[in-house]
Write an enzyme that holds these catalytic residues in place. Structure first.
Site, PDB file in Angstrom:
ATOM      1  NE  ARG A 275      -3.653  -2.377   0.049  1.00 26.62           N
ATOM      2  CZ  ARG A 275      -3.322  -3.500  -0.623  1.00 26.62           C
ATOM      3  NH1 ARG A 275      -2.274  -3.532  -1.425  1.00 26.62           N
ATOM      4  NH2 ARG A 275      -4.068  -4.569  -0.525  1.00 26.62           N
TER       5      ARG A 275
ATOM      6  CB  SER B 137      -9.417  -2.655   3.821  1.00 28.05           C
ATOM      7  OG  SER B 137      -9.920  -3.856   3.306  1.00 28.05           O
TER       8      SER B 137
ATOM      9  CD  GLU C 245      -5.802  -0.264   2.384  1.00 24.51           C
ATOM     10  OE1 GLU C 245      -5.736  -1.323   3.036  1.00 24.51           O
ATOM     11  OE2 GLU C 245      -6.304  -0.189   1.250  1.00 24.51           O
TER      12      GLU C 245
HETATM   13  C1  LIG Z   1     -15.780  -1.214  -1.969  1.00 23.90           C
HETATM   14  C2  LIG Z   1     -14.291  -0.974  -2.062  1.00 23.90           C
HETATM   15  C3  LIG Z   1     -13.432  -2.038  -2.261  1.00 23.90           C
HETATM   16  C4  LIG Z   1     -12.049  -1.815  -2.338  1.00 23.90           C
HETATM   17  N1  LIG Z   1     -11.231  -2.884  -2.539  1.00 23.90           N
HETATM   18  C5  LIG Z   1      -9.904  -2.692  -2.580  1.00 23.90           C
HETATM   19  C6  LIG Z   1      -9.012  -3.801  -2.777  1.00 23.90           C
HETATM   20  O1  LIG Z   1      -9.427  -4.933  -2.930  1.00 23.90           O
HETATM   21  N2  LIG Z   1      -7.680  -3.541  -2.777  1.00 23.90           N
HETATM   22  C7  LIG Z   1      -7.171  -2.288  -2.618  1.00 23.90           C
HETATM   23  O2  LIG Z   1      -5.951  -2.127  -2.630  1.00 23.90           O
HETATM   24  N3  LIG Z   1      -7.986  -1.229  -2.447  1.00 23.90           N
HETATM   25  C8  LIG Z   1      -9.329  -1.390  -2.421  1.00 23.90           C
HETATM   26  N4  LIG Z   1     -10.147  -0.314  -2.248  1.00 23.90           N
HETATM   27  C9  LIG Z   1      -9.555   1.035  -2.055  1.00 23.90           C
HETATM   28  C10 LIG Z   1      -9.365   1.849  -3.353  1.00 23.90           C
HETATM   29  O3  LIG Z   1     -10.292   1.488  -4.347  1.00 23.90           O
HETATM   30  C11 LIG Z   1      -7.950   1.749  -3.897  1.00 23.90           C
HETATM   31  O4  LIG Z   1      -6.986   2.160  -2.956  1.00 23.90           O
HETATM   32  C12 LIG Z   1      -7.793   2.610  -5.167  1.00 23.90           C
HETATM   33  O5  LIG Z   1      -6.594   2.282  -5.771  1.00 23.90           O
HETATM   34  C13 LIG Z   1      -7.822   4.114  -4.893  1.00 23.90           C
HETATM   35  O6  LIG Z   1      -7.925   4.793  -6.139  1.00 23.90           O
HETATM   36  P1  LIG Z   1      -8.686   6.190  -6.270  1.00 23.90           P
HETATM   37  O7  LIG Z   1      -8.577   6.653  -7.660  1.00 23.90           O
HETATM   38  O8  LIG Z   1     -10.066   6.071  -5.731  1.00 23.90           O
HETATM   39  O9  LIG Z   1      -7.808   7.096  -5.317  1.00 23.90           O
HETATM   40  P2  LIG Z   1      -8.310   8.219  -4.313  1.00 23.90           P
HETATM   41  O10 LIG Z   1      -9.096   7.585  -3.221  1.00 23.90           O
HETATM   42  O11 LIG Z   1      -8.934   9.338  -5.042  1.00 23.90           O
HETATM   43  O12 LIG Z   1      -6.911   8.704  -3.722  1.00 23.90           O
HETATM   44  C14 LIG Z   1      -6.140   7.874  -2.884  1.00 23.90           C
HETATM   45  C15 LIG Z   1      -4.753   8.514  -2.808  1.00 23.90           C
HETATM   46  O13 LIG Z   1      -4.158   8.386  -4.088  1.00 23.90           O
HETATM   47  C16 LIG Z   1      -3.732   9.655  -4.559  1.00 23.90           C
HETATM   48  N5  LIG Z   1      -3.885   9.643  -6.013  1.00 23.90           N
HETATM   49  C17 LIG Z   1      -4.977   9.314  -6.736  1.00 23.90           C
HETATM   50  N6  LIG Z   1      -4.712   9.404  -8.050  1.00 23.90           N
HETATM   51  C18 LIG Z   1      -3.423   9.803  -8.158  1.00 23.90           C
HETATM   52  C19 LIG Z   1      -2.547  10.109  -9.256  1.00 23.90           C
HETATM   53  N7  LIG Z   1      -2.947  10.036 -10.538  1.00 23.90           N
HETATM   54  N8  LIG Z   1      -1.279  10.501  -8.971  1.00 23.90           N
HETATM   55  C20 LIG Z   1      -0.856  10.624  -7.686  1.00 23.90           C
HETATM   56  N9  LIG Z   1      -1.637  10.374  -6.619  1.00 23.90           N
HETATM   57  C21 LIG Z   1      -2.901   9.960  -6.854  1.00 23.90           C
HETATM   58  C22 LIG Z   1      -4.625  10.668  -3.859  1.00 23.90           C
HETATM   59  O14 LIG Z   1      -3.992  11.924  -3.757  1.00 23.90           O
HETATM   60  C23 LIG Z   1      -4.818  10.008  -2.497  1.00 23.90           C
HETATM   61  O15 LIG Z   1      -3.766  10.328  -1.617  1.00 23.90           O
HETATM   62  C24 LIG Z   1     -11.530  -0.511  -2.194  1.00 23.90           C
HETATM   63  C25 LIG Z   1     -12.410   0.581  -1.989  1.00 23.90           C
HETATM   64  C26 LIG Z   1     -13.776   0.353  -1.934  1.00 23.90           C
HETATM   65  C27 LIG Z   1     -14.709   1.523  -1.744  1.00 23.90           C
END
Ligand SMILES: Cc1cc2nc3c(=O)[nH]c(=O)nc-3n(C[C@H](O)[C@H](O)[C@H](O)COP(=O)(O)OP(=O)(O)OC[C@H]3O[C@@H](n4cnc5c(N)ncnc54)[C@H](O)[C@@H]3O)c2cc1C
Length: 304
Positions: free
Chosen positions: A177, A227, A297
Site C-alpha cells: 500500500r 478496508s 490504510e
Molecule cells: C468497496 C471498495 C473495495 C475496495 N477494494 C480494494 C481492494 O481490494 N484492494 C485495494 O488495494 N484497495 C481497495 N479499495 C480502495 C481503493 O479502491 C484503492 O486504494 C484505489 O486504488 C484508490 O484509487 P482512487 O482513484 O479512488 O484514489 P483516491 O481515493 O482518489 O486517492 C487515494 C490517494 O491516491 C492519490 N492519487 C490518486 N490518483 C493519483 C494520481 N494520478 N497521482 C498521484 N496520486 C494519486 C490521492 O492523492 C490520495 O492520496 C476498495 C475501496 C472500496 C470503496
C-alpha cells in the site's frame, strides 16, 4: 493568502478548464462524506496540469490530487486550497502486444476489462477495485494475493521540479500500500503495464469468481472506502476487530460493517467526525484486546 484573493487570478491563469467553487466533496468519494473544496479543478492536458500546479506552488496555495475518491476520508471542514482532478483526456487506454498503457484517470475496472478483451492476463485481481489506475499505482492496490506491483513496468509521472518524466518499476518503489509517489508528491500521469497472454474466457471466469467473492464478503451495498486499516504483520485487521468484539459497533451514522469488520460503512448521513471517532475507538480497543496497533490504510484528507 485569503481565498478571495487567489481564486479569481488562479482561474484566469488556468482557464478555460472546468472548475467549481466551494464544491462539497462528498459526491466525489465512495464514502459519500467530505466537506467542500475551496476550488475543484479538472485538468485535461499535461500543460494545464503543469500550469495549475506551478501557479499553486508559486503562490503557496495548497493543492492535492483526487482520483476516484475510493480510498479517502475527507474531513467535514473540507479542503483548503485546490483539489485537482484528471479529466477524460487522462483516461486513454492502448494495447500493443502484452503491453497496456493507460492514463491515470482510467478506472481500474475498465483497464482490467480492456486487458480481458485483448486476452491479457494479470489484472483479474483488479477488476473489482473501484479506484482509478492512478490511485491504484499510488496505493499499490492489491487483492487476492496480487498487487499492482506485479504488473506495473513503468510510469509517466509529473513532479513540480522535474516536470514530466518516466519512472521504471524500481523508481516507483511499490510496496505494501505504498509507492515513491507518496513521498515525492508525484502525480501519476500514465502507467505502462506488462501482462501475459491468456485465454479471454478463463480471464473473465476468474474475474467473475473474484467479484462474486467480493459481493459475498464485502458490504458493497453501502458507501465505504474499502478496508480502513492496513494488514498488520502476521494478522488480518478484520479478524482482530472481530476478536475485539467490534463488529457492528456504531458511532453516529458510521458503523464497523457487520458483514466485514475491516470495512467502516456509512449508514446514511455519517460525518467524517463519526468515522474518525470510530477509527480511534477501534484502534484503542483492538490494541487493548490483542496488542496490535492498527494503522489506517485510507488517506485522511483536509483540515479540522
Ligand atoms: C468497496 C471498495 C473495495 C475496495 N477494494 C480494494 C481492494 O481490494 N484492494 C485495494 O488495494 N484497495 C481497495 N479499495 C480502495 C481503493 O479502491 C484503492 O486504494 C484505489 O486504488 C484508490 O484509487 P482512487 O482513484 O479512488 O484514489 P483516491 O481515493 O482518489 O486517492 C487515494 C490517494 O491516491 C492519490 N492519487 C490518486 N490518483 C493519483 C494520481 N494520478 N497521482 C498521484 N496520486 C494519486 C490521492 O492523492 C490520495 O492520496 C476498495 C475501496 C472500496 C470503496
Amino acid at each position: 493568502m485569503k481565498r478571495e484573493d487567489w481564486r479569481g487570478p488562479l482561474i484566469a491563469a488556468v482557464a478555460p478548464y472546468s472548475y467549481r467553487y466551494d464544491q462539497p466533496l462528498a459526491r466525489y468519494t465512495s464514502f459519500r462524506i467530505g466537506g467542500p473544496a475551496d476550488l475543484l479543478v479538472e485538468v485535461n492536458t499535461r500543460e494545464a496540469l503543469d500550469r495549475l500546479i506551478s501557479y499553486c506552488e508559486r503562490e503557496t496555495i495548497p493543492w492535492l490530487l483526487l482520483g476516484r475518491g475510493t480510498n479517502v476520508l475527507i474531513k467535514d471542514a473540507g479542503i483548503r486550497g485546490v483539489v485537482v482532478q484528471l479529466g477524460p483526456d487522462f483516461n486513454r487506454i492502448t494495447v500493443e502486444g502484452v503491453n497496456l498503457r493507460a492514463g491515470a484517470g482510467a478506472p481500474l475496472a475498465l483497464v482490467a476489462e480492456t486487458a480481458a478483451r485483448y486476452g491479457l492476463s494479470g489484472l483479474e485481481f483488479a477488476s473489482g477495485i473501484p479506484g482509478s489506475l492512478g490511485g491504484g499505482v499510488y496505493m499499490n492496490a492489491g487483492a487476492y494475493g496480487r498487487e499492482m506491483k506485479d504488473v506495473v513496468a513503468g510510469a509517466e509521472v509529473y513532479h513540480l521540479d522535474a516536470g514530466f518524466t518516466n519512472l521504471n518499476r524500481e523508481g516507483l518503489a511499490l510496496g505494501y500500500r505504498t509507492s515513491s509517489l507518496q513521498q515525492s508528491r508525484g502525480i501519476l500521469i500514465e502507467a505502462h503495464l506488462q501482462l501475459t497472454n491468456g485465454d479471454e474466457a478463463a480471464i473473465r471466469a476468474e474475474m467473475k469468481a473474484l467479484n462474486g467473492q467480493r459481493r459475498e464478503k464485502q458490504p458493497l451495498e453501502l458507501p465505504s472506502a474499502g478496508s480502513v486499516f492496513k494488514r498488520p504483520a502476521g494478522a488480518f485487521a478484520g479478524r482482530l476487530i472481530e476478536e475485539a468484539g467490534l463488529k457492528g459497533k456504531t458511532v453516529g451514522r458510521a458503523q464497523v460493517s457487520p458483514k466485514h469488520a475491516g470495512f467502516i460503512v456509512n449508514l446514511g448521513g455519517a460525518t467524517a467526525g463519526d468515522v474518525l471517532a470510530l477509527i480511534e475507538e477501534v484502534q484503542t480497543e483492538v490494541e487493548r484486546c490483542t496488542g496490535y496497533r492498527l494503522e489506517p490504510e485510507l488517506r485522511i484528507l483536509g483540515g479540522e
